[in-house]
Design a protein around this motif. Structure first.
Motif, short mmCIF file in Angstrom:
data_model
loop_
_atom_site.label_atom_id
_atom_site.label_comp_id
_atom_site.label_asym_id
_atom_site.label_seq_id
_atom_site.Cartn_x
_atom_site.Cartn_y
_atom_site.Cartn_z
N ASP A 33 3.84 10.84 8.86
CA ASP A 33 3.31 10.03 7.59
C ASP A 33 3.05 8.48 7.96
O ASP A 33 2.39 7.80 7.20
CB ASP A 33 4.35 9.87 6.31
N ILE A 34 3.79 8.21 8.94
CA ILE A 34 3.41 6.68 9.12
C ILE A 34 1.93 6.58 9.84
O ILE A 34 1.54 7.41 10.96
CB ILE A 34 4.72 6.20 10.18
N LEU A 35 1.00 5.45 9.44
CA LEU A 35 0.12 5.46 10.08
C LEU A 35 0.00 5.08 11.36
O LEU A 35 0.96 4.65 11.94
CB LEU A 35 -0.75 4.46 9.24
N THR A 36 -1.01 5.75 12.22
CA THR A 36 -1.11 5.19 13.60
C THR A 36 -1.43 3.99 13.72
O THR A 36 -2.17 3.41 12.59
CB THR A 36 -2.16 6.34 14.28
N ASP A 37 -1.62 3.27 14.94
CA ASP A 37 -2.07 2.08 15.11
C ASP A 37 -3.63 1.84 14.45
O ASP A 37 -4.07 0.93 14.11
CB ASP A 37 -2.01 1.53 16.47
N ASP A 38 -4.33 2.81 15.24
CA ASP A 38 -5.85 2.80 14.65
C ASP A 38 -5.94 2.96 13.41
O ASP A 38 -6.70 2.32 12.77
CB ASP A 38 -6.53 4.33 15.45
N GLU A 39 -5.19 3.74 12.54
CA GLU A 39 -5.21 3.92 11.02
C GLU A 39 -4.96 2.34 10.42
O GLU A 39 -5.64 2.05 9.28
CB GLU A 39 -4.16 4.94 10.43
N VAL A 40 -3.94 1.90 10.95
CA VAL A 40 -3.56 0.41 10.20
C VAL A 40 -4.67 -0.42 10.50
O VAL A 40 -5.17 -1.15 9.57
CB VAL A 40 -2.31 0.20 11.20
N VAL A 41 -5.06 -0.59 11.59
CA VAL A 41 -6.38 -1.40 11.82
C VAL A 41 -7.60 -0.99 11.26
O VAL A 41 -8.16 -1.97 10.62
CB VAL A 41 -6.62 -1.50 13.56
N ARG A 42 -7.92 0.30 10.79
CA ARG A 42 -9.09 0.57 10.37
C ARG A 42 -8.84 0.14 8.80
O ARG A 42 -9.66 -0.32 8.02
CB ARG A 42 -9.12 2.21 10.36
N LEU A 43 -7.62 0.49 8.23
CA LEU A 43 -7.50 -0.07 6.88
C LEU A 43 -7.49 -1.59 6.74
O LEU A 43 -7.82 -1.96 5.65
CB LEU A 43 -6.25 0.31 6.43
N ILE A 44 -6.95 -2.15 7.48
CA ILE A 44 -6.99 -3.80 7.35
C ILE A 44 -8.60 -3.94 7.58
O ILE A 44 -9.16 -4.69 6.73
CB ILE A 44 -6.18 -4.47 8.57
N VAL A 46 -11.06 -2.42 6.55
CA VAL A 46 -11.88 -2.23 5.30
C VAL A 46 -11.42 -3.17 4.22
O VAL A 46 -12.20 -3.53 3.51
CB VAL A 46 -11.14 -0.94 4.70
N GLY A 47 -10.12 -3.68 4.27
CA GLY A 47 -9.65 -4.68 3.48
C GLY A 47 -10.29 -6.01 3.36
O GLY A 47 -10.78 -6.85 2.64
N VAL A 48 -10.41 -6.31 4.73
CA VAL A 48 -11.41 -7.59 5.20
C VAL A 48 -12.70 -7.54 4.90
O VAL A 48 -13.44 -8.36 4.25
CB VAL A 48 -11.12 -7.94 6.67
N ARG A 49 -13.42 -6.33 5.13
CA ARG A 49 -14.92 -6.32 5.22
C ARG A 49 -15.19 -6.13 3.64
O ARG A 49 -16.32 -6.50 3.37
CB ARG A 49 -15.52 -5.30 5.91
N HIS A 50 -14.50 -5.34 3.03
CA HIS A 50 -14.94 -4.87 1.69
C HIS A 50 -14.07 -5.26 0.38
O HIS A 50 -14.50 -5.45 -0.65
CB HIS A 50 -14.60 -3.31 1.70
N LEU A 51 -12.96 -6.03 0.72
CA LEU A 51 -12.10 -6.37 -0.33
C LEU A 51 -11.76 -7.99 -0.29
O LEU A 51 -11.14 -8.37 -1.24
CB LEU A 51 -10.96 -5.95 -0.51
N GLY A 52 -12.35 -8.62 0.67
CA GLY A 52 -12.20 -10.14 0.65
C GLY A 52 -10.62 -10.68 1.21
O GLY A 52 -10.18 -11.74 0.75
N ILE A 53 -10.11 -9.77 1.94
CA ILE A 53 -8.83 -10.11 2.49
C ILE A 53 -8.75 -11.25 3.38
O ILE A 53 -9.64 -11.17 4.36
CB ILE A 53 -8.14 -8.82 3.18
N GLU A 285 -15.45 4.78 0.63
CA GLU A 285 -14.76 5.48 -0.21
C GLU A 285 -13.24 4.81 -0.32
O GLU A 285 -12.51 4.78 -1.21
CB GLU A 285 -14.64 6.87 0.13
N LEU A 286 -12.67 4.39 0.87
CA LEU A 286 -11.23 4.01 1.08
C LEU A 286 -11.35 2.80 0.22
O LEU A 286 -10.25 2.33 -0.61
CB LEU A 286 -11.28 3.64 2.38
N ALA A 287 -12.53 1.79 0.37
CA ALA A 287 -12.54 0.72 -0.28
C ALA A 287 -12.52 0.90 -1.97
O ALA A 287 -11.87 0.14 -2.70
CB ALA A 287 -13.69 -0.07 0.01
N ASP A 288 -13.34 1.80 -2.54
CA ASP A 288 -13.24 2.01 -3.85
C ASP A 288 -11.78 2.49 -4.23
O ASP A 288 -11.47 2.08 -5.53
CB ASP A 288 -14.31 3.51 -4.06
#
Ligand code: SAM
Length: 320
Positions: A33-44, A46-53, A285-288
């Protein structure tokens, strides 16, 4: 919208602080269940590019036990070099990695330390590692991970009489100390409103030895109320999450190590980005999903309400 993302990289920890974890017997999140390094970086990303993190803080569990940490830091900085990157850590092993983390793009660290007495440290954390923390703090300062902040929790009858000596020590060594009120997030559900040491009590202890003057700057979204100590320049902070909540100004969002978005430490609902990501969702879709999770944020955590229910996840599995 939240601009400060707390990313938990693991729920595992090499200390067992009594206000966070039981002495033994806490189940870890399943490895798959733990996110891989690639998955962590991808979600970050998404946060930076789509949600203004704009700020990313890595936490846990203990983030230094995550093998890919340095690489995750480097890849996160590469998303946008103006992102502010920090780490909340117990500093065990930081003496070895501080310079590498700084070179990878880490800007600052917050180190958790509740006492400067080795025996009290052992009582609270159930491990004999006080001197490793001190070495880790020094290495962080020497590597330029500044300002080095220290987070301290006071526990009644254990270290609540040690606030002034901790502050004096922090000032002498050039660290910025913040006291955090104990919150109902321990795995064993041992928190009690009557037992916790309140901000007022913390001020009472400190003001016996120091003159505290409120810092004359807008607090913004910062959780700590800041005070000059004896006229400055040293300051001390108090994060009174329970008795003086600051929910209205909160700009934080959390991603757990198993890929759940939480809009509050005390949220009882989560939004599952891992499942979406693993079933092929696009960044949009993740950003939504993420935006919908943030819309559900309640106006306050409600700790002081009679109807308050502690979240199912303990702090170690949310990410403090
Ligand atoms: N292992 C890292 C560390 O020690 O900083 C990061 C995770 S730890 C959960 C993050 C912060 O949460 C620490 O400063 C810790 O003191 C704080 N913390 C844990 N349980 C808490 C509680 N019940 N109330 C207040 N703070 C707590």
């Amino acid at each position: 919208m939240a601009t400060d993302l707390r990313v938990s990289l693991t729920d595992r920890c090499n200390l067992r602080c009594s206000y966070c974890m039981p002495a033994e017997g806490l189940d870890w999140l399943p490895g798959d269940d733990i996110l891989t390094d690639d998955e962590v970086v991808r979600l970050i990303e998404v946060g930076v590019r789509h949600l203004g993190i704009r700020e990313v803080r890595f936490t846990g569990g203990e983030p230094l036990v995550r093998r890919g940490l340095v690489d995750i830091v480097r890849r996160t900085k590469a998303i946008d070099p103006t992102l502010e990157l920090s780490l909340t850590t117990n500093a065990l092993g930081l003496a070895r990695t501080a310079a590498t983390l700084q070179a990878a793009g880490l800007d600052r660290v917050n180190v958790s330390l509740d006492t400067v007495r080795a025996d009290t440290f052992r009582t609270i954390t159930r491990r004999d590692r006080f001197h490793d923390v001190v070495e880790g703090l020094e290495a962080a300062r020497d590597a330029g991970l500044v300002p080095v902040k220290i987070n301290a929790v006071l526990l009644r009858g254990i270290n609540d009489d040690q606030a002034p000596e901790l502050l004096r020590w922090a000032i002498e060594h050039g660290y910025d100390l913040r006291f955090i009120e104990q919150m109902p997030l321990d795995a064993q559900h041992g928190w009690s409103r009557a037992e916790m040491v309140t901000a007022d009590e913390i001020f009472g202890h400190l003001e016996r030895e120091f003159v505290l003057t409120p810092v004359d700057e807008p607090r913004g979204s910062a959780p700590a109320e800041l005070f000059q100590v004896d006229g400055g320049p040293a300051t001390v902070g108090v994060i009174a999450s329970v008795t003086r909540p600051f929910c209205g100004d909160c700009d934080r969002v959390r991603l757990t190590a198993d890929g759940q978005v939480r809009n509050c430490l005390f949220a009882r609902e989560e939004s599952d980005l891992r499942a979406a990501l693993r079933s092929g969702a696009s960044d949009e879709e993740l950003a939504d999903r993420w935006v919908v999770a943030m819309r559900g944020k309640r106006p306050g955590h409600g700790i002081d309400d009679p109807s308050f229910l502690q979240p199912d996840r303990p702090m170690s599995a949310i990410g403090g």
